[in-house]
Motif scaffolding. Sequence first.
Motif, PDB file in Angstrom:
ATOM      1  N   ARG A 167      -0.855  14.412 -14.343  1.00 47.22           N
ATOM      2  CA  ARG A 167      -2.100  14.753 -15.036  1.00 47.22           C
ATOM      3  C   ARG A 167      -2.127  16.239 -15.364  1.00 47.22           C
ATOM      4  NH1 ARG A 167      -5.839  13.281 -11.290  1.00 47.22           N
ATOM      5  NH2 ARG A 167      -5.758  15.362 -10.424  1.00 47.22           N
ATOM      6  N   THR A 214       1.670   2.088  -3.544  1.00 47.38           N
ATOM      7  CA  THR A 214       0.482   2.593  -4.226  1.00 47.38           C
ATOM      8  C   THR A 214       0.222   4.042  -3.839  1.00 47.38           C
ATOM      9  OG1 THR A 214      -0.428   0.373  -4.180  1.00 47.38           O
ATOM     10  CG2 THR A 214      -1.958   2.147  -4.646  1.00 47.38           C
ATOM     11  N   ALA A 215       0.408   4.365  -2.576  1.00 42.51           N
ATOM     12  CA  ALA A 215       0.220   5.747  -2.121  1.00 42.51           C
ATOM     13  C   ALA A 215       1.225   6.675  -2.784  1.00 42.51           C
ATOM     14  CB  ALA A 215       0.347   5.823  -0.608  1.00 42.51           C
ATOM     15  N   HIS A 216       2.458   6.210  -2.916  1.00 37.43           N
ATOM     16  CA  HIS A 216       3.485   7.019  -3.576  1.00 37.43           C
ATOM     17  C   HIS A 216       3.128   7.227  -5.040  1.00 37.43           C
ATOM     18  CE1 HIS A 216       7.384   8.805  -4.215  1.00 37.43           C
ATOM     19  NE2 HIS A 216       7.613   7.970  -5.200  1.00 37.43           N
ATOM     20  N   LEU A 217       2.640   6.203  -5.695  1.00 36.14           N
ATOM     21  CA  LEU A 217       2.244   6.310  -7.100  1.00 36.14           C
ATOM     22  C   LEU A 217       1.053   7.245  -7.247  1.00 36.14           C
ATOM     23  CD1 LEU A 217       2.878   5.271  -9.921  1.00 36.14           C
ATOM     24  CD2 LEU A 217       1.283   3.416  -9.525  1.00 36.14           C
ATOM     25  N   ASN A 218       0.099   7.188  -6.315  1.00 32.18           N
ATOM     26  CA  ASN A 218      -1.059   8.074  -6.368  1.00 32.18           C
ATOM     27  C   ASN A 218      -0.666   9.535  -6.203  1.00 32.18           C
ATOM     28  OD1 ASN A 218      -2.862   6.011  -6.823  1.00 32.18           O
ATOM     29  ND2 ASN A 218      -3.390   5.764  -4.660  1.00 32.18           N
ATOM     30  N   LYS A 219       0.400   9.803  -5.447  1.00 25.39           N
ATOM     31  CA  LYS A 219       0.878  11.178  -5.280  1.00 25.39           C
ATOM     32  C   LYS A 219       1.464  11.722  -6.577  1.00 25.39           C
ATOM     33  CE  LYS A 219       2.026  11.154  -0.369  1.00 25.39           C
ATOM     34  NZ  LYS A 219       3.114  11.282   0.609  1.00 25.39           N
ATOM     35  N   VAL A 239       0.337  10.899  -9.663  1.00 29.34           N
ATOM     36  CA  VAL A 239      -0.669  10.973 -10.717  1.00 29.34           C
ATOM     37  C   VAL A 239      -1.159  12.405 -10.909  1.00 29.34           C
ATOM     38  CG1 VAL A 239      -3.009  10.255 -11.341  1.00 29.34           C
ATOM     39  CG2 VAL A 239      -1.382   8.588 -10.501  1.00 29.34           C
ATOM     40  N   THR A 259       0.810  -1.213   0.000  1.00 32.00           N
ATOM     41  CA  THR A 259       0.000   0.000   0.000  1.00 32.00           C
ATOM     42  C   THR A 259       0.845   1.266   0.000  1.00 32.00           C
ATOM     43  OG1 THR A 259      -0.144  -0.102   2.399  1.00 32.00           O
ATOM     44  CG2 THR A 259      -1.927  -1.131   1.156  1.00 32.00           C
TER      45      THR A 259
END
Length: 83
Positions: free
Chosen positions: A33, A22-27, A29, A19
């Motif tokens: 974008r 995933t949190a690092h990847l979400n930061k 995005v 997780t």
Amino acid sequence: MSTLVQSLMLPQQLSWTGTAGTAHLNKMVGPLRRASIYGVVSYAGLVLINNSELNLPNMWIAYLPMFIGVYVLTQWVDKKIGS
């Protein structure tokens, strides 16, 4: 293990697994974008201005409002897509 080697090791939360990864990847995005939206919109604006056959003494008269508009439009589109 020596304390020097331990201090050079990456903390577990920076790994790309689980997780925390995933949190690092979400930061990442959001900024990617926004940069993508800005790139597409600003490129389209430059093409529009450059092909408009404007005959101005200084093209910054056209470019400055365009880039302000691009920034505002980018923020608005990002908020619409991000939510």
